[in-house]
Design a protein around this motif. Sequence first.
Motif, PDB file in Angstrom:
ATOM      1  N   ARG A 138      23.515  39.135  69.352  1.00 31.08           N
ATOM      2  CA  ARG A 138      24.418  37.925  69.867  1.00 31.08           C
ATOM      3  C   ARG A 138      25.552  37.946  68.803  1.00 31.08           C
ATOM      4  NH1 ARG A 138      20.588  33.273  70.814  1.00 31.08           N
ATOM      5  NH2 ARG A 138      19.575  34.162  68.996  1.00 31.08           N
ATOM      6  N   ARG A 139      25.359  37.879  67.786  1.00 29.97           N
ATOM      7  CA  ARG A 139      26.455  37.731  66.548  1.00 29.97           C
ATOM      8  C   ARG A 139      27.376  38.927  66.547  1.00 29.97           C
ATOM      9  NH1 ARG A 139      24.165  35.195  61.372  1.00 29.97           N
ATOM     10  NH2 ARG A 139      26.214  34.469  60.893  1.00 29.97           N
ATOM     11  N   GLU A 140      26.818  40.232  66.706  1.00 29.79           N
ATOM     12  CA  GLU A 140      27.686  41.449  66.722  1.00 29.79           C
ATOM     13  C   GLU A 140      28.516  41.346  67.961  1.00 29.79           C
ATOM     14  OE1 GLU A 140      24.779  41.306  65.706  1.00 29.79           O
ATOM     15  OE2 GLU A 140      24.531  42.771  64.093  1.00 29.79           O
ATOM     16  N   SER A 141      28.036  40.941  69.188  1.00 30.91           N
ATOM     17  CA  SER A 141      28.658  40.976  70.227  1.00 30.91           C
ATOM     18  C   SER A 141      30.013  40.050  70.333  1.00 30.91           C
ATOM     19  CB  SER A 141      27.641  40.526  71.637  1.00 30.91           C
ATOM     20  OG  SER A 141      26.684  41.514  71.848  1.00 30.91           O
ATOM     21  N   PHE A 142      29.375  38.638  69.677  1.00 32.34           N
ATOM     22  CA  PHE A 142      30.467  37.640  69.475  1.00 32.34           C
ATOM     23  C   PHE A 142      31.415  38.243  68.713  1.00 32.34           C
ATOM     24  CE2 PHE A 142      31.999  33.965  67.206  1.00 32.34           C
ATOM     25  CZ  PHE A 142      32.401  33.007  68.196  1.00 32.34           C
ATOM     26  N   ALA A 143      31.241  38.673  67.473  1.00 31.24           N
ATOM     27  CA  ALA A 143      32.196  39.326  66.579  1.00 31.24           C
ATOM     28  C   ALA A 143      33.061  40.297  67.166  1.00 31.24           C
ATOM     29  CB  ALA A 143      31.435  40.025  65.411  1.00 31.24           C
ATOM     30  N   VAL A 144      32.743  41.070  67.919  1.00 28.75           N
ATOM     31  CA  VAL A 144      33.491  42.329  68.622  1.00 28.75           C
ATOM     32  C   VAL A 144      34.236  41.510  69.638  1.00 28.75           C
ATOM     33  CG1 VAL A 144      33.577  44.279  70.248  1.00 28.75           C
ATOM     34  CG2 VAL A 144      31.854  44.119  68.245  1.00 28.75           C
ATOM     35  N   ALA A 145      33.969  40.462  70.377  1.00 31.65           N
ATOM     36  CA  ALA A 145      34.820  40.307  71.186  1.00 31.65           C
ATOM     37  C   ALA A 145      35.827  39.079  70.677  1.00 31.65           C
ATOM     38  CB  ALA A 145      33.907  39.129  72.093  1.00 31.65           C
ATOM     39  N   LYS A 146      35.712  38.673  69.527  1.00 31.53           N
ATOM     40  CA  LYS A 146      36.832  37.910  68.777  1.00 31.53           C
ATOM     41  C   LYS A 146      37.366  38.654  67.903  1.00 31.53           C
ATOM     42  CE  LYS A 146      35.363  33.586  70.246  1.00 31.53           C
ATOM     43  NZ  LYS A 146      36.383  32.680  70.711  1.00 31.53           N
ATOM     44  N   LEU A 147      37.204  39.820  67.699  1.00 31.69           N
ATOM     45  CA  LEU A 147      37.986  40.818  66.754  1.00 31.69           C
ATOM     46  C   LEU A 147      39.470  40.845  66.600  1.00 31.69           C
ATOM     47  CD1 LEU A 147      37.762  42.595  64.078  1.00 31.69           C
ATOM     48  CD2 LEU A 147      37.066  44.226  65.577  1.00 31.69           C
ATOM     49  N   ASP A 148      39.735  41.201  67.788  1.00 27.31           N
ATOM     50  CA  ASP A 148      41.409  41.468  67.766  1.00 27.31           C
ATOM     51  C   ASP A 148      42.209  40.134  67.789  1.00 27.31           C
ATOM     52  OD1 ASP A 148      40.995  44.150  68.509  1.00 27.31           O
ATOM     53  OD2 ASP A 148      41.062  43.830  70.592  1.00 27.31           O
ATOM     54  N   HIS A 149      41.566  39.034  68.189  1.00 26.37           N
ATOM     55  CA  HIS A 149      42.194  37.851  68.104  1.00 26.37           C
ATOM     56  C   HIS A 149      42.185  37.413  66.758  1.00 26.37           C
ATOM     57  CE1 HIS A 149      43.036  33.727  68.985  1.00 26.37           C
ATOM     58  NE2 HIS A 149      42.244  33.280  68.511  1.00 26.37           N
ATOM     59  N   CYS A 150      41.002  37.801  65.896  1.00 30.63           N
ATOM     60  CA  CYS A 150      40.968  37.219  64.591  1.00 30.63           C
ATOM     61  C   CYS A 150      42.081  38.023  63.799  1.00 30.63           C
ATOM     62  CB  CYS A 150      39.643  37.448  64.013  1.00 30.63           C
ATOM     63  SG  CYS A 150      38.275  36.243  64.425  1.00 30.63           S
ATOM     64  N   LEU A 151      42.019  39.222  63.907  1.00 29.43           N
ATOM     65  CA  LEU A 151      43.030  39.996  62.990  1.00 29.43           C
ATOM     66  C   LEU A 151      44.481  39.712  63.370  1.00 29.43           C
ATOM     67  CD1 LEU A 151      41.281  43.525  63.466  1.00 29.43           C
ATOM     68  CD2 LEU A 151      41.298  42.168  61.443  1.00 29.43           C
ATOM     69  N   GLU A 152      44.632  39.247  64.497  1.00 32.39           N
ATOM     70  CA  GLU A 152      46.155  39.134  64.969  1.00 32.39           C
ATOM     71  C   GLU A 152      46.353  37.709  64.295  1.00 32.39           C
ATOM     72  OE1 GLU A 152      48.872  38.204  68.772  1.00 32.39           O
ATOM     73  OE2 GLU A 152      46.757  38.464  69.003  1.00 32.39           O
ATOM     74  N   ARG A 153      45.479  36.677  64.473  1.00 29.42           N
ATOM     75  CA  ARG A 153      46.093  35.209  63.907  1.00 29.42           C
ATOM     76  C   ARG A 153      45.915  35.372  62.351  1.00 29.42           C
ATOM     77  NH1 ARG A 153      44.902  30.576  66.980  1.00 29.42           N
ATOM     78  NH2 ARG A 153      45.937  31.044  68.912  1.00 29.42           N
ATOM     79  N   LEU A 154      45.193  36.066  61.713  1.00 32.02           N
ATOM     80  CA  LEU A 154      44.801  36.089  60.385  1.00 32.02           C
ATOM     81  C   LEU A 154      45.939  36.699  59.604  1.00 32.02           C
ATOM     82  CD1 LEU A 154      40.965  36.346  59.760  1.00 32.02           C
ATOM     83  CD2 LEU A 154      42.247  34.438  59.458  1.00 32.02           C
ATOM     84  N   SER A 155      46.540  37.588  60.439  1.00 37.58           N
ATOM     85  CA  SER A 155      47.754  38.284  59.729  1.00 37.58           C
ATOM     86  C   SER A 155      49.038  37.695  59.553  1.00 37.58           C
ATOM     87  CB  SER A 155      48.140  39.532  60.708  1.00 37.58           C
ATOM     88  OG  SER A 155      46.933  40.366  60.713  1.00 37.58           O
ATOM     89  N   GLY A 156      49.123  36.518  60.299  1.00 41.94           N
ATOM     90  CA  GLY A 156      50.376  35.458  60.312  1.00 41.94           C
ATOM     91  C   GLY A 156      50.270  34.820  58.717  1.00 41.94           C
ATOM     92  N   ASP A 157      51.610  34.659  58.436  1.00 44.63           N
ATOM     93  CA  ASP A 157      51.765  34.004  57.135  1.00 44.63           C
ATOM     94  C   ASP A 157      50.985  32.521  56.814  1.00 44.63           C
ATOM     95  OD1 ASP A 157      53.640  35.901  56.773  1.00 44.63           O
ATOM     96  OD2 ASP A 157      55.359  34.617  57.351  1.00 44.63           O
ATOM     97  N   ALA A 158      50.834  31.873  57.767  1.00 40.02           N
ATOM     98  CA  ALA A 158      49.926  30.665  57.810  1.00 40.02           C
ATOM     99  C   ALA A 158      48.608  30.691  56.829  1.00 40.02           C
ATOM    100  CB  ALA A 158      49.911  30.055  58.886  1.00 40.02           C
ATOM    101  N   PHE A 159      47.950  32.190  57.224  1.00 43.74           N
ATOM    102  CA  PHE A 159      46.621  32.481  56.591  1.00 43.74           C
ATOM    103  C   PHE A 159      46.541  33.383  55.599  1.00 43.74           C
ATOM    104  CE2 PHE A 159      46.138  31.237  61.070  1.00 43.74           C
ATOM    105  CZ  PHE A 159      44.906  30.413  60.914  1.00 43.74           C
ATOM    106  N   GLY A 160      47.944  33.271  54.808  1.00 43.37           N
ATOM    107  CA  GLY A 160      48.053  33.932  53.378  1.00 43.37           C
ATOM    108  C   GLY A 160      46.913  33.231  52.552  1.00 43.37           C
ATOM    109  N   GLU A 161      46.424  33.906  51.437  1.00 44.85           N
ATOM    110  CA  GLU A 161      46.728  35.216  51.016  1.00 44.85           C
ATOM    111  C   GLU A 161      46.102  36.357  51.535  1.00 44.85           C
ATOM    112  OE1 GLU A 161      46.466  37.266  46.402  1.00 44.85           O
ATOM    113  OE2 GLU A 161      46.482  35.224  46.668  1.00 44.85           O
ATOM    114  N   HIS A 162      46.759  37.625  51.879  1.00 44.54           N
ATOM    115  CA  HIS A 162      46.119  38.490  52.673  1.00 44.54           C
ATOM    116  C   HIS A 162      45.464  39.607  51.506  1.00 44.54           C
ATOM    117  CE1 HIS A 162      48.801  37.223  55.773  1.00 44.54           C
ATOM    118  NE2 HIS A 162      47.664  36.898  56.306  1.00 44.54           N
TER     119      HIS A 162
END
Length: 210
Positions: A138-162
């Motif tokens: 379940r946790r891997e399935s959840f992680a894959v489902a959220k992956l693209d959303h997480c990467l897109e959001r976390l790449s923003g300036d508000a979530f620095g330092e990268h």
Amino acid sequence: MLLWINGPFGGGKTQTAHELRRRLPGSVICDPEEVGFGLHRMLPKPLRGDFQDLPAWRQGVYEVLDRTLTEYRGAVIVPMTVVEPAYFADTVGRLRERGHDVRHFALLADRETVLRRLRERNFGHAVRLVGGKDAPLRRESFAVAKLDHCLERLSGDAFGEHLHTDHLPVARVADRIAASAGLTLAPNTDGELRSRLRRAWTGVRQIRFD
């Protein structure tokens, strides 16, 4: 000081947090997932969703970390994925407004790198051994489902330092975080085998069946 280690699910937050704790005397790990799991256990299964959506989770995390930062002298390490700006403001933002020194790091990697790490996560193999080869991870399935959303959001300036980790071992990631925060880590004396065993043990300790 609080070191908030953000990143996609499966991005190396927990391994990095434990490496920092191991090499930073007096530091502690405070895992906000524990608050979420406690809330889930109180709720009937049909009502369990993403615990971050519960105001009680965000308030509880803030209160626990505020008290810890106020009364504990060592560095506080928090491995937790938070990608919703409002939830980030309710936790990291409120702690900063309170006057605490919060250093935030988003561990980023290419999509394929994160997927490979998810496939290799030790607790996934352990669950298969216990529940059978077709046991739902379940946790891997959840992680894959959220992956693209997480990467897109976390790449923003508000979530620095990268911090891009595709080609960095865990120990080097910890070194980079400590250097940015002005902290001095104990030397890493692990060889490759000991490092692998340590990561495997950390993975096994994160296995959850509830």
